[in-house]
Scaffold this motif. Structure first.
Motif, PDB file in Angstrom:
ATOM      1  N   ALA A   1      18.511  27.313 -18.123  1.00 58.29           N
ATOM      2  CA  ALA A   1      18.732  27.339 -19.627  1.00 58.29           C
ATOM      3  C   ALA A   1      17.235  27.058 -19.995  1.00 58.29           C
ATOM      4  N   TYR A   2      16.531  27.707 -20.787  1.00 57.42           N
ATOM      5  CA  TYR A   2      14.832  27.363 -21.193  1.00 57.42           C
ATOM      6  C   TYR A   2      14.668  28.069 -22.310  1.00 57.42           C
ATOM      7  N   THR A   3      13.611  27.545 -23.236  1.00 54.01           N
ATOM      8  CA  THR A   3      13.166  27.987 -24.575  1.00 54.01           C
ATOM      9  C   THR A   3      11.833  28.474 -24.242  1.00 54.01           C
ATOM     10  N   MET A   4      11.402  29.508 -24.567  1.00 54.75           N
ATOM     11  CA  MET A   4      10.023  30.128 -24.705  1.00 54.75           C
ATOM     12  C   MET A   4       9.592  30.245 -26.017  1.00 54.75           C
ATOM     13  N   TYR A   5       8.164  29.955 -26.226  1.00 54.25           N
ATOM     14  CA  TYR A   5       7.607  30.155 -27.633  1.00 54.25           C
ATOM     15  C   TYR A   5       7.443  31.432 -28.210  1.00 54.25           C
ATOM     16  N   ASP A   6       8.061  31.905 -29.283  1.00 50.07           N
ATOM     17  CA  ASP A   6       7.752  33.412 -29.657  1.00 50.07           C
ATOM     18  C   ASP A   6       6.706  33.208 -30.771  1.00 50.07           C
TER      19      ASP A   6
ATOM     20  N   ASN B   1       4.665  34.172 -15.664  1.00 49.47           N
ATOM     21  CA  ASN B   1       3.891  35.451 -15.778  1.00 49.47           C
ATOM     22  C   ASN B   1       4.439  36.812 -16.288  1.00 49.47           C
ATOM     23  N   GLN B   2       5.790  37.042 -15.878  1.00 48.75           N
ATOM     24  CA  GLN B   2       6.802  37.674 -16.305  1.00 48.75           C
ATOM     25  C   GLN B   2       7.244  37.616 -17.793  1.00 48.75           C
ATOM     26  N   GLU B   3       7.527  36.107 -18.058  1.00 48.77           N
ATOM     27  CA  GLU B   3       7.821  35.705 -19.392  1.00 48.77           C
ATOM     28  C   GLU B   3       6.837  36.067 -20.127  1.00 48.77           C
ATOM     29  N   ALA B   4       5.550  35.783 -19.999  1.00 50.13           N
ATOM     30  CA  ALA B   4       4.647  36.045 -20.831  1.00 50.13           C
ATOM     31  C   ALA B   4       4.242  37.470 -21.158  1.00 50.13           C
ATOM     32  N   GLU B   5       4.677  38.439 -20.429  1.00 52.49           N
ATOM     33  CA  GLU B   5       4.953  39.733 -20.789  1.00 52.49           C
ATOM     34  C   GLU B   5       5.977  40.067 -21.909  1.00 52.49           C
TER      35      GLU B   5
ATOM     36  N   PRO C   1       2.522  29.545 -13.948  1.00 51.16           N
ATOM     37  CA  PRO C   1       3.206  29.143 -12.558  1.00 51.16           C
ATOM     38  C   PRO C   1       4.467  29.870 -12.451  1.00 51.16           C
ATOM     39  N   VAL C   2       5.160  29.743 -11.157  1.00 50.92           N
ATOM     40  CA  VAL C   2       6.347  30.133 -10.803  1.00 50.92           C
ATOM     41  C   VAL C   2       7.306  28.929 -10.634  1.00 50.92           C
ATOM     42  N   LEU C   3       8.587  29.096 -11.018  1.00 51.48           N
ATOM     43  CA  LEU C   3       9.395  27.960 -10.789  1.00 51.48           C
ATOM     44  C   LEU C   3      10.329  28.269  -9.523  1.00 51.48           C
ATOM     45  N   CYS C   4      10.380  27.476  -8.580  1.00 53.38           N
ATOM     46  CA  CYS C   4      10.871  27.901  -7.216  1.00 53.38           C
ATOM     47  C   CYS C   4      11.924  26.656  -6.867  1.00 53.38           C
ATOM     48  N   ARG C   5      12.666  27.066  -5.774  1.00 50.66           N
ATOM     49  CA  ARG C   5      13.414  26.104  -5.331  1.00 50.66           C
ATOM     50  C   ARG C   5      13.753  26.619  -3.532  1.00 50.66           C
ATOM     51  N   ARG C   6      13.942  25.490  -2.711  1.00 44.20           N
ATOM     52  CA  ARG C   6      14.518  25.709  -1.584  1.00 44.20           C
ATOM     53  C   ARG C   6      15.344  24.839  -1.025  1.00 44.20           C
ATOM     54  N   LEU C   7      16.239  24.932  -0.105  1.00 46.79           N
ATOM     55  CA  LEU C   7      17.028  24.022   0.449  1.00 46.79           C
ATOM     56  C   LEU C   7      16.383  22.875   1.188  1.00 46.79           C
ATOM     57  N   ALA C   8      16.818  21.900   0.988  1.00 46.95           N
ATOM     58  CA  ALA C   8      16.129  20.613   1.580  1.00 46.95           C
ATOM     59  C   ALA C   8      16.430  20.656   2.991  1.00 46.95           C
ATOM     60  N   SER C   9      17.682  21.105   3.340  1.00 44.97           N
ATOM     61  CA  SER C   9      18.225  20.953   4.597  1.00 44.97           C
ATOM     62  C   SER C   9      17.473  22.013   5.601  1.00 44.97           C
ATOM     63  N   LEU C  10      16.767  22.884   4.927  1.00 39.46           N
ATOM     64  CA  LEU C  10      15.996  24.042   5.765  1.00 39.46           C
ATOM     65  C   LEU C  10      14.521  23.610   5.691  1.00 39.46           C
ATOM     66  N   ASN C  11      14.331  22.582   5.082  1.00 38.54           N
ATOM     67  CA  ASN C  11      12.658  22.123   5.091  1.00 38.54           C
ATOM     68  C   ASN C  11      12.667  20.748   4.905  1.00 38.54           C
TER      69      ASN C  11
ATOM     70  N   PHE D   1       6.571  38.017 -24.192  1.00 36.19           N
ATOM     71  CA  PHE D   1       6.345  37.317 -25.280  1.00 36.19           C
ATOM     72  C   PHE D   1       4.812  37.582 -25.651  1.00 36.19           C
ATOM     73  N   GLY D   2       4.481  38.606 -25.594  1.00 36.41           N
ATOM     74  CA  GLY D   2       3.190  39.138 -25.905  1.00 36.41           C
ATOM     75  C   GLY D   2       2.000  38.214 -25.307  1.00 36.41           C
ATOM     76  N   GLY D   3       2.087  38.356 -23.965  1.00 38.60           N
ATOM     77  CA  GLY D   3       0.887  37.800 -23.280  1.00 38.60           C
ATOM     78  C   GLY D   3       0.692  36.304 -23.253  1.00 38.60           C
ATOM     79  N   TYR D   4       1.670  35.616 -23.784  1.00 33.93           N
ATOM     80  CA  TYR D   4       1.665  34.214 -23.991  1.00 33.93           C
ATOM     81  C   TYR D   4       2.861  33.485 -23.399  1.00 33.93           C
ATOM     82  N   ALA D   5       2.908  32.601 -22.537  1.00 31.98           N
ATOM     83  CA  ALA D   5       4.137  32.037 -22.191  1.00 31.98           C
ATOM     84  C   ALA D   5       3.707  30.375 -22.159  1.00 31.98           C
ATOM     85  N   TYR D   6       4.721  29.898 -23.109  1.00 31.03           N
ATOM     86  CA  TYR D   6       4.625  28.418 -23.443  1.00 31.03           C
ATOM     87  C   TYR D   6       6.144  28.077 -23.056  1.00 31.03           C
TER      88      TYR D   6
END
Length: 789
Positions: free
Chosen positions: A201-206, A176-180, A137-147, A182-187
């Motif tokens: 701030a986030y932690t990805m499994y190496d 998907n870019q994070e998977a690149e 997935p992709v993490l996104c946000r948008r302003l509530a006032s605009l939508n 971390f060796g094709g795996y994004a957790y």
């Protein structure tokens, strides 16, 4: 090891079928061809090793499978795993057609909309969505006032407003870019947006190094911050309004033991706030919902302590606020000058059976005094609690019935403990047959709207927003299984139909809130029944049974019995769309809430752990016998299903009564506690030892030997067909599954119609919807095949 994306089945052609032969009418009719012999299971080498403890010795001929540092043993293991893979494929080759059909059925029931329901926090709506053709997935946000009326990520497409010509969606993190990276795996394990909405701030499994790596991304520019970038991080919390990040680091054995503070934008080294040298003490942190404090928990099997860090000045030190003997669940919250503690610690030296809530002023003299808020009510158990600035919400259980209750804040001063009904409490609407209520993230502390996920065995999970100021409620997202699509109810597009009957009631007027057509309940098509089953010692064990109303035939239905019974956790009885394939084929799905699990208080958990673990196994067997004796399930057509510690439960029950079950599915099971607890290959926590026993304690050790699935396999008897699914990257290693499979084959009577299979899965099944369907279809076709053979 096979790649699950490309499982191949070989088809062997008899030489006589390679060409088409024209036969005359005088030719003799062909002789019927004999059936090929059934595939034979592989036989791994035996290398007996002797172990001893407390004057008890035992041999393990397959201990070599766990010798991870022995290169020769691992080469043997690779060969053996390949043989197991081929054997499983050969046994299941004739079910390829039903597997394909099941996979199509299950895939069609996945939510058609690939976006999570948007979560409002301050001015923003946060959500995740999967782009077409992408795996992650992709993490996104948008302003509530605009939508204000957020419909879905498809309208406007990818967040582009064609009327204004502005892009209203901001991509925060593309996994998907994070998977690149971390060796094709994004957790992802942890993900926290700063309270000023500036950083993520986030932690990805190496995977290569087997730890989680901390990264911080600047959301204004989309770039990674130069610091902190830290390996082996298990917890994190924001401080100083988002200008400082506090995190917990683990040692080489994955024990959380140090707390650091990193100042964003600073070139200085991260500052050590706490270093816990004791090897049996663990550390974790969490911020209070108003971001005023960071709570620090340190715990071992013998004590639990809670400290506070002032989030405005994280370098000012730790303040002790709570300490108790023995390990206890301790959650601290802050609200308008009071600390609230939700715990199951002993009261005045006396053990309690359930959680309770107490409070104390933040600024008070030492020793700190805590006051009870509610008078104990044995009929109304507090399962969970959540806060916002204006309300407190209790998740309650009355017998088997769950309730959701809102209380106005602040609470009155000086009244002492009171009954819940005296606190201007309001019960919120819920459907029938609720099996679990889980609070959502609820980050927006100053909003009166709170989100909960409501689960039921006969209803897809409903994500519900409750407006606590007026009692109005809105189902934000729920799958409609009848139409095989997702009912997505974002924003205000569907509130009106729900609000008509949704004003909450006071505790003195608990009218029925159930309105099945609003909740998308499937109870019209699938029945849900509850029973109390008497176990061996007379204790009543809750049993939940689900079946198709049109396919139920007394004494003629195959059945699947789920169990877990560990860590005091609730048994997962949520509606699972893949089980619909079994229900619609006339299967009965049953859930045994055995001792050791949750839902029955602290005593229920304690009576099924350590020396009481045999109780949970007896409970499960009693429920299995009940299903057959009451003709809910046909004799010789009952299967067991267990995940992780539930695999231990089901495997132990099979050892006890192998003729009771026709088949079983064990997913990443814990099967060899005798060796794993004594010689842990992967790090274990105090919770694991408290659950299964300390081998150093002779009574615990004898109990472990008594229930251990690997050590109690019966000789010269028929075992049910079993599919054991495991992976090389699981908490309980693949060697446990491989050892158990090999030993069952060695000791039991071989029956090709009751195969013992080892199914190796890849590590990303839970992250990939296609692989989920493929694995579920394989397990389901195995169950169907075994019942029909």
């Amino acid at each position: 090891m096979r790649h699950l994306l490309h499982r191949r089945y070989r088809r062997f052609l008899h030489p006589s079928t390679s060409t088409v032969l024209l036969r005359s009418i005088h030719s003799k009719p062909p002789k019927p061809q004999s059936q090929p012999p059934p595939p034979t299971p592989p036989i791994p080498p035996q290398k007996p090793s002797t172990f001893a403890l407390h004057d008890i010795s035992w041999e393990d001929p397959y201990s070599w499978m766990s010798s991870l540092n022995d290169k020769v043993a691992m080469r043997h293991m690779d060969v053996y795993m390949e043989q197991e893979e081929k054997y499983t494929e050969a046994v299941m080759a004739d079910s390829e057609r039903i597997q394909s059909k099941l996979q199509s059925e299950m895939a069609s029931r996945f939510a058609s909309d690939l976006s999570t329901p948007p979560l409002r926090w301050g001015p923003w709506l946060y959500y995740r969505r999967i782009e077409e053709g992408k795996q992650y997935p992709v993490l996104c946000r948008r302003l509530a006032s605009l939508n204000e009326e957020f419909i879905s990520h498809k309208s406007p497409s990818a967040g582009f407003d064609f009327s204004s010509g502005k892009r209203i969606e901001q991509k925060l993190l593309d996994y998907n870019q994070e998977a690149e990276r971390f060796g094709g795996y994004a957790y992802e394990e942890l993900s926290e947006v700063s309270p000023d909405h500036r950083f993520l701030a986030y932690t990805m499994y190496d995977k290569d190094n087997d730890y989680f790596k901390l990264s911080v991304r600047d959301l204004n520019f989309g770039s990674l911050c130069s610091k902190p970038q830290v390996d082996r991080v298990s917890n994190l919390a924001w401080a100083k309004g988002g200008r400082a990040l506090i995190y917990v680091a683990t040692d080489q054995n994955k024990r959380p033991y140090r707390i650091y503070c990193s100042m964003l934008g600073s070139n200085e080294e991260d500052i050590l706030l706490l270093d816990e040298p004791m090897e049996n003490v663990y550390v974790n942190i969490r911020h209070t919902k108003d971001f005023r404090f960071v709570a620090v928990n340190t715990f071992s099997a013998k004590f639990s302590k809670v400290f506070l860090i002032n989030a405005a000045d994280p370098l000012s030190g730790l303040t002790s606020v709570w300490e108790c003997e023995a390990q206890a669940h301790c959650i601290v919250e802050h609200h308008q000058g009071y600390l609230y503690l939700f715990t199951d610690a002993a009261k005045e030296g006396q053990s309690v059976d359930c959680h309770y809530l107490i409070r104390s002023p933040v600024h008070t003299s030492f020793p700190r005094k805590w006051e009870s808020i509610l008078i104990d009510d044995q009929d109304l158990i507090i399962e969970d609690v959540d806060f916002c600035d204006t309300h407190m919400v209790f998740v309650l259980r009355e017998g088997r019935k769950f309730k959701l209750c809102s209380v106005d804040l602040p609470l009155p001063d000086g009244k002492g403990p009171v009954y819940l009904k005296e606190l201007n409490s309001h019960f919120l609407p819920l459907p029938k047959y609720v099996s679990q209520i889980s609070p959502g993230p609820n980050y927006d502390y100053y909003s009166s709207s709170m989100r909960f996920t409501v689960s039921s065995p006969v209803m897809p999970d409903a994500v519900v927003d409750y407006d606590l100021s007026n009692g109005k409620w809105n189902i934000v997202q729920q799958q409609n299984m009848l139409l095989d699509r997702t009912r997505v109810l974002y924003g205000t597009t569907s509130v009106s139909s729900v609000e008509k009957s949704s004003i909450y009631r006071s505790s003195t007027n608990e009218a029925s809130f159930e309105d099945d057509h609003l909740w998308n309940d499937l109870a019209e098509f699938y029945a849900c029944e509850h029973y109390d089953v008497s176990s061996c010692d007379g204790v009543l064990v809750p049993l939940t049974v689900v079946y198709s109303r049109t396919r139920k035939k007394v004494g003629h239905n195959p059945g699947l019995l789920h169990g877990h019974g560990a860590y005091g956790e609730l048994l997962d009885k949520r509606w699972r769309s893949e089980l619909k394939s079994l229900l619609d084929r006339g299967w009965v799905i049953a859930y045994a809430d055995v001792r050791g699990g949750g839902g029955g208080g602290k005593k229920w958990h304690h009576d099924g752990r350590r020396t009481g673990k045999r109780n949970s196994i007896d409970d499960y067997v009693s429920c299995a016998k009940f299903l057959i004796e009451r003709e809910i399930v046909q004799e010789n057509k009952l299967a067991g299903w267990g995940y992780s510690a539930g695999g231990l439960l089901v495997a132990s029950a099979i050892n006890l009564c192998p003729d009771l079950f026709r088949a079983a599915v064990l997913k990443v099971p814990f099967l060899d506690p005798s060796n794993t607890l004594l010689y842990p290959i992967l790090p274990l926590t105090p919770v694991d030892y408290e659950e299964f026993g300390y081998p150093g304690d002779i009574e615990d050790f004898r109990a472990i030997q008594n229930y251990c699935p690997y050590h109690n396999i019966q000789k010269d008897v028929f075992y049910p067909a079993v599919m054991v699914s495991s992976s090389f990257n699981t908490r309980f290693g693949v060697w446990e599954a491989a050892k158990w499979v090999a030993r069952v084959r060695e000791r039991s009577i071989y029956d090709p119609e009751r195969p013992i299979l080892l199914n190796l899965t890849v590590d990303i099944v839970e992250e990939n919807r296609y692989l989920q369907c493929k694995e579920s279809a394989l397990e389901t076709s195995f169950l169907i095949k075994m019942m029909n053979s």
